[in-house]
Design an enzyme around this catalytic site. Sequence first.
Site, PDB file in Angstrom:
ATOM      1  N   LYS A   1       0.853  -1.185   0.000  1.00 58.47           N
ATOM      2  CA  LYS A   1       0.000   0.000   0.000  1.00 58.47           C
ATOM      3  C   LYS A   1       0.894   1.242   0.000  1.00 58.47           C
ATOM      4  CE  LYS A   1      -1.610   2.834   2.915  1.00 58.47           C
ATOM      5  NZ  LYS A   1      -1.668   4.050   2.034  1.00 58.47           N
TER       6      LYS A   1
ATOM      7  N   GLU B   1       9.397   1.938  11.187  1.00 63.51           N
ATOM      8  CA  GLU B   1      10.412   2.979  11.028  1.00 63.51           C
ATOM      9  C   GLU B   1       9.643   4.288  10.992  1.00 63.51           C
ATOM     10  OE1 GLU B   1      12.797   5.718  10.562  1.00 63.51           O
ATOM     11  OE2 GLU B   1      11.975   5.437   8.554  1.00 63.51           O
TER      12      GLU B   1
ATOM     13  N   CYS C   1      12.821  11.693   7.371  1.00 57.80           N
ATOM     14  CA  CYS C   1      12.880  11.271   8.773  1.00 57.80           C
ATOM     15  C   CYS C   1      14.278  11.483   9.334  1.00 57.80           C
ATOM     16  CB  CYS C   1      12.429   9.821   8.928  1.00 57.80           C
ATOM     17  SG  CYS C   1      13.276   8.669   7.849  1.00 57.80           S
TER      18      CYS C   1
ATOM     19  N   GLU D   1       8.767  16.720  16.064  1.00 57.19           N
ATOM     20  CA  GLU D   1       9.110  16.630  14.648  1.00 57.19           C
ATOM     21  C   GLU D   1       8.251  17.595  13.833  1.00 57.19           C
ATOM     22  OE1 GLU D   1      10.212  13.112  11.540  1.00 57.19           O
ATOM     23  OE2 GLU D   1       8.296  12.903  12.581  1.00 57.19           O
TER      24      GLU D   1
END
Length: 492
Positions: free
Chosen positions: A172, A247, A281, A382
């Site tokens: 996906k 992750e 990231c 973040e």
Amino acid sequence: MKLNNYINGSWQEGGGADYTAVVNPANGETLCEVKLSGKSDVDEAVKAAKRAQKEWVLVPAPKRADYLYEIGRLMKERKEHLAQVLTKEMGKVIEEGRGEVQEGIDMAFYMAGEGRRLFGETVPSELQDKFAMSVRAPIGVVGLITPWNFPVAIATWKSFPAIVAGNTFIWKPATETPMMAYEMAKIFEEVGLPPGVANVVFGSGGEVGTAMIEHPDIRVISFTGSTETGRRVAELGGRHLKKVSLEMGGKNAVIVMDDADLDLAVEGILWSAFGTAGQRCTACSRVIVHRDVKKELEQRLLEQMKSLTIGDGLDESVKVGPVINAAALEKIHGYVEIGQQEGAKLLAGGRVLEDEGQKCGYYYEPTLFTDVKWDSRIAQEEIFGPVISLIEVGSLDEAIEVNNSVTYGLSSSIFTRDVNQAFRAQRDLDTGIVYVNAGTTGAEIHLPFGGTKGTGNGHRDSGVAALDVFTEWKSIYVDYSGKLQRAQIDTE
């Protein structure tokens, strides 16, 4: 153009008639429409994958690897085309697009090599006339959920080890970047990958992702995305006793010591912070700088930031492309406002760009804060955009403490000429990746990729470690003594 699912070796509309537009973030133009699938489409894909896996597992691993060599060859032939498509749908500059496609090519050839390894172990038995060994065994049908910021690289990190290990998969991709999945599915089809080995199901995380996690015949979920979503994946997957590889986010720091090569440090910071418009990231969002060089580093960063050209990533002269969508712009600007409210000093940037040629896209000006408190929100949370926070420290010990203060643990970096400081940092920085005299980004495919704490759950993408996600260890004992030997009991 409408993108439909790739299931069992064919393109299928499946259930439902809903599609959503895929938009070029550089100019707002619609590139195509993509299928919004549902649970029934996932069910069909899993049936195909489960059926195919029974035959695929019997194909010798070196023969499975041959498909990866061919996939890598086609990706290499089409590198420029793939990079152009990537830049159009995701926004990163074309130079980075080419680099990302190259990462996928490298992964194809590297993981194909594992087809002649997939090493287990042979060990001595504690009993006479008995043989003992362990081997890797495929798990079966696996589910891959990938993000929009690296739509090729991360997909190859997951799908290629799954293939060579003897699994079949349901992929996906992110709804924002389905065109790269479409291009990869065409390559899978062209190389003759058996029907059902690779399946692509388009749709939202809430519908398709949840259906994958809850499906009893998908035994592994490999997910890359936000920490918030990853926690939900882990929770739901845990209820179904699935192996879940996560992750997730990062709040990565570059440490600049008083003996650092400042020209090199500035170069590394700008690349790490503003490449992919900060939407990595591994992006550098904190610079932890020694007080003796703080002012000079600020001035050098400000000077170099003036030369950053911002615009459509297909323009070879552009260094910073757009962010992914309007929601990203709103989030980034919201954090800039929070930083100002917290008392940080805004040195550059801090605004949505709406100049000629930018008003139809999603552009945020590269932003630099200084005098940021280590425990402020912009230094802890973040942002996922082109925003740097400078934090002053007085020693290496303090720098390491500040680096380790966040809930994430993906990547960190130190610039120093002192080998002792470099080795102390390697040991004490609690991140899965540590760079010395380089920025926080730039992973190589033959090393494990992933992090600690809120960044992951102990698994790794890329490198040989990726095989651990998609295999189980099987221990095998062969007793040729002709009698029953009971371990531990008959060793006397």
